[in-house]
Design a protein around this motif. Structure first.
Motif, PDB file in Angstrom:
ATOM      1  N   TYR A 100       8.420  -2.629 -18.343  1.00 22.40           N
ATOM      2  CA  TYR A 100       7.704  -3.906 -18.340  1.00 22.40           C
ATOM      3  C   TYR A 100       7.039  -4.127 -19.695  1.00 22.40           C
ATOM      4  CZ  TYR A 100       8.298  -3.734 -13.249  1.00 22.40           C
ATOM      5  OH  TYR A 100       8.833  -3.678 -11.978  1.00 22.40           O
ATOM      6  N   LEU A 101       7.442  -5.197 -20.372  1.00 21.60           N
ATOM      7  CA  LEU A 101       7.013  -5.465 -21.743  1.00 21.60           C
ATOM      8  C   LEU A 101       5.879  -6.487 -21.798  1.00 21.60           C
ATOM      9  CD1 LEU A 101      10.571  -5.887 -23.301  1.00 21.60           C
ATOM     10  CD2 LEU A 101       9.101  -3.854 -23.473  1.00 21.60           C
ATOM     11  N   ILE A 102       4.964  -6.277 -22.727  1.00 19.09           N
ATOM     12  CA  ILE A 102       3.886  -7.230 -22.998  1.00 19.09           C
ATOM     13  C   ILE A 102       4.411  -8.177 -24.069  1.00 19.09           C
ATOM     14  CG2 ILE A 102       1.483  -7.484 -23.682  1.00 19.09           C
ATOM     15  CD1 ILE A 102       1.243  -4.411 -22.982  1.00 19.09           C
ATOM     16  N   ALA A 103       4.730  -9.396 -23.679  1.00 22.72           N
ATOM     17  CA  ALA A 103       5.490 -10.294 -24.545  1.00 22.72           C
ATOM     18  C   ALA A 103       4.788 -10.591 -25.867  1.00 22.72           C
ATOM     19  CB  ALA A 103       5.794 -11.597 -23.803  1.00 22.72           C
ATOM     20  N   GLY A 104       3.472 -10.696 -25.849  1.00 26.37           N
ATOM     21  CA  GLY A 104       2.743 -11.037 -27.061  1.00 26.37           C
ATOM     22  C   GLY A 104       2.402  -9.855 -27.950  1.00 26.37           C
ATOM     23  N   GLY A 141       8.757  -8.269 -17.412  1.00 24.75           N
ATOM     24  CA  GLY A 141       7.571  -8.812 -18.049  1.00 24.75           C
ATOM     25  C   GLY A 141       6.280  -8.187 -17.552  1.00 24.75           C
ATOM     26  N   HIS A 142       5.285  -8.120 -18.458  1.00 22.53           N
ATOM     27  CA  HIS A 142       3.982  -7.527 -18.149  1.00 22.53           C
ATOM     28  C   HIS A 142       2.877  -8.412 -18.713  1.00 22.53           C
ATOM     29  CE1 HIS A 142       1.682  -4.246 -16.610  1.00 22.53           C
ATOM     30  NE2 HIS A 142       1.412  -3.641 -17.766  1.00 22.53           N
ATOM     31  N   SER A 143       3.119  -9.719 -18.677  1.00 25.39           N
ATOM     32  CA  SER A 143       2.221 -10.759 -19.177  1.00 25.39           C
ATOM     33  C   SER A 143       2.398 -10.955 -20.680  1.00 25.39           C
ATOM     34  CB  SER A 143       0.747 -10.489 -18.831  1.00 25.39           C
ATOM     35  OG  SER A 143       0.163  -9.569 -19.715  1.00 25.39           O
ATOM     36  N   VAL A 144       1.629 -11.872 -21.248  1.00 28.01           N
ATOM     37  CA  VAL A 144       1.661 -12.130 -22.689  1.00 28.01           C
ATOM     38  C   VAL A 144       0.681 -11.227 -23.428  1.00 28.01           C
ATOM     39  CG1 VAL A 144       1.244 -13.840 -24.493  1.00 28.01           C
ATOM     40  CG2 VAL A 144       2.374 -14.531 -22.370  1.00 28.01           C
ATOM     41  N   ASP A 145      -0.527 -11.075 -22.875  1.00 25.82           N
ATOM     42  CA  ASP A 145      -1.609 -10.401 -23.603  1.00 25.82           C
ATOM     43  C   ASP A 145      -2.199  -9.193 -22.890  1.00 25.82           C
ATOM     44  OD1 ASP A 145      -1.697 -12.260 -25.833  1.00 25.82           O
ATOM     45  OD2 ASP A 145      -2.513 -13.711 -24.411  1.00 25.82           O
ATOM     46  N   HIS A 146      -1.606  -8.758 -21.778  1.00 23.96           N
ATOM     47  CA  HIS A 146      -2.083  -7.585 -21.040  1.00 23.96           C
ATOM     48  C   HIS A 146      -3.523  -7.772 -20.584  1.00 23.96           C
ATOM     49  CE1 HIS A 146      -2.780  -3.213 -20.170  1.00 23.96           C
ATOM     50  NE2 HIS A 146      -1.517  -3.328 -19.780  1.00 23.96           N
ATOM     51  N   ALA A 166       9.466 -16.777 -20.658  1.00 24.26           N
ATOM     52  CA  ALA A 166      10.202 -17.504 -21.694  1.00 24.26           C
ATOM     53  C   ALA A 166      10.353 -16.677 -22.966  1.00 24.26           C
ATOM     54  CB  ALA A 166       9.503 -18.824 -21.990  1.00 24.26           C
ATOM     55  N   MET A 167       9.286 -16.027 -23.390  1.00 24.42           N
ATOM     56  CA  MET A 167       9.307 -15.251 -24.627  1.00 24.42           C
ATOM     57  C   MET A 167      10.275 -14.071 -24.542  1.00 24.42           C
ATOM     58  SD  MET A 167       5.174 -15.331 -25.318  1.00 24.42           S
ATOM     59  CE  MET A 167       5.143 -14.215 -26.729  1.00 24.42           C
ATOM     60  N   LEU A 168      10.258 -13.372 -23.433  1.00 27.15           N
ATOM     61  CA  LEU A 168      11.151 -12.224 -23.296  1.00 27.15           C
ATOM     62  C   LEU A 168      12.595 -12.667 -23.089  1.00 27.15           C
ATOM     63  CD1 LEU A 168       8.969  -9.822 -21.137  1.00 27.15           C
ATOM     64  CD2 LEU A 168       9.375  -9.757 -23.606  1.00 27.15           C
ATOM     65  N   GLY A 169      12.780 -13.801 -22.439  1.00 23.14           N
ATOM     66  CA  GLY A 169      14.131 -14.345 -22.322  1.00 23.14           C
ATOM     67  C   GLY A 169      14.712 -14.669 -23.690  1.00 23.14           C
ATOM     68  N   ASP A 170      13.889 -15.220 -24.571  1.00 18.57           N
ATOM     69  CA  ASP A 170      14.337 -15.499 -25.932  1.00 18.57           C
ATOM     70  C   ASP A 170      14.634 -14.207 -26.697  1.00 18.57           C
ATOM     71  OD1 ASP A 170      14.100 -18.212 -25.503  1.00 18.57           O
ATOM     72  OD2 ASP A 170      12.135 -18.387 -26.482  1.00 18.57           O
ATOM     73  N   LEU A 171      13.797 -13.197 -26.520  1.00 13.74           N
ATOM     74  CA  LEU A 171      13.978 -11.937 -27.231  1.00 13.74           C
ATOM     75  C   LEU A 171      15.286 -11.254 -26.824  1.00 13.74           C
ATOM     76  CD1 LEU A 171      11.247  -9.223 -27.760  1.00 13.74           C
ATOM     77  CD2 LEU A 171      13.552  -8.591 -27.102  1.00 13.74           C
ATOM     78  N   LEU A 172      15.572 -11.259 -25.531  1.00 11.96           N
ATOM     79  CA  LEU A 172      16.725 -10.531 -25.016  1.00 11.96           C
ATOM     80  C   LEU A 172      17.985 -11.379 -24.924  1.00 11.96           C
ATOM     81  CD1 LEU A 172      14.813  -8.572 -22.256  1.00 11.96           C
ATOM     82  CD2 LEU A 172      16.029  -7.527 -24.175  1.00 11.96           C
TER      83      LEU A 172
END
Length: 252
Positions: A100-104, A141-146, A166-172
């Motif tokens: 689970y990634l922290i997008a920001g 996902g693990h939120s934008v800012d934890h 949205a951010m992680l979809g763009d990254l991957l």
């Protein structure tokens, strides 16, 4: 044997040296790599069914039977030490994993540790994440800012949940379907925000196996930490089922 799927929660995996200093006082979210290797070998040796989160979803929705000794492996925050230490062991055994990634904070230090005086180990970069995804690792996902979602206002909750996707979809370059509440913090507003954003599952820190009675957006997990021996891991999987509170129910 307990019924259901035991979703195991890890954070950092690495060598003892990384526990020097302040981190030595915060071992609950750290698993020594030697123990992690032994735990994965234990799961393999005794025939545990290690499921992906997509498979977990199918099972809790009743679209697939829950296998005997079913577990899933999840890793919060997306530390670089996952790539260095945990992922090679998982690949060796052919086990799926969900990170689970922290997008920001992709590629940045884990700066929320600063308030406790802890070291701030680095989080995986975008290039590392894409590399591991190409090798078969799952990402969510693990939120934008934890942040603790249950302590935020409605607009912040929606932003943390929706923008993360949205951010992680763009990254991957592909949809990201699985979410994890930072610190396990969630309330009805956070669960409904996840539903509106289109997350397929969301995991908590409630201590129980996941079953067909669970809402896919409030799935329980069991934390594996520094002090867990092989017997301790077995105990958590098969005996220790103690949800901290009744599950949050949303209209579905």
């Amino acid at each position: 044997m307990s019924d259901g799927i035991n979703i195991l929660m890890y954070h950092q995996v690495g060598p003892f040296a990384q526990l020097e200093g302040a981190m030595a006082e915060h071992r609950s979210t750290y698993c020594r790599v030697e123990r992690f290797a032994a735990q994965m070998a234990f799961l393999k040796r005794f025939g545990y069914a290690v499921l992906s989160m997509d498979q977990v979803l199918a099972c809790v929705r009743g679209k697939a039977p829950i296998p005997p000794r079913a577990v899933a492996l999840t890793f919060d925050d997306g530390y670089e030490n996952f790539a260095a230490y945990a992922w090679p062991i998982l690949r060796h055994h052919g086990f799926p994993a969900m990170v689970y990634l922290i997008a920001g904070l992709v590629g940045q230090p884990s700066r929320w540790f600063e308030r406790d005086g802890r070291p701030t180990p680095p989080l995986m970069t975008a290039d590392r994440i894409r590399q591991l995804r190409a090798e078969g690792c799952g990402f969510g996902g693990h939120s934008v800012d934890h942040v603790k979602l249950a302590e935020q206002d409605d607009a912040t909750i929606r932003r943390e949940v929706t923008d993360c996707k949205a951010m992680l979809g763009d990254l991957l370059g592909e949809p990201v379907r699985h979410f994890c509440y930072p610190f396990g913090s969630h309330d009805l507003r956070a669960v409904e925000a996840c539903a509106e954003a289109g997350w397929a599952t969301a995991t908590t820190c409630e201590r129980a196996p996941a079953t067909t009675a669970d809402d896919p957006l409030t799935l329980p997990r069991k934390a594996i930490a520094w002090g867990d021996s092989l017997f301790g891991v077995w105990w958590k999987i098969h005996v220790k089922n103690t949800p901290k509170r009744p599950p949050i129910r949303r209209a579905v």
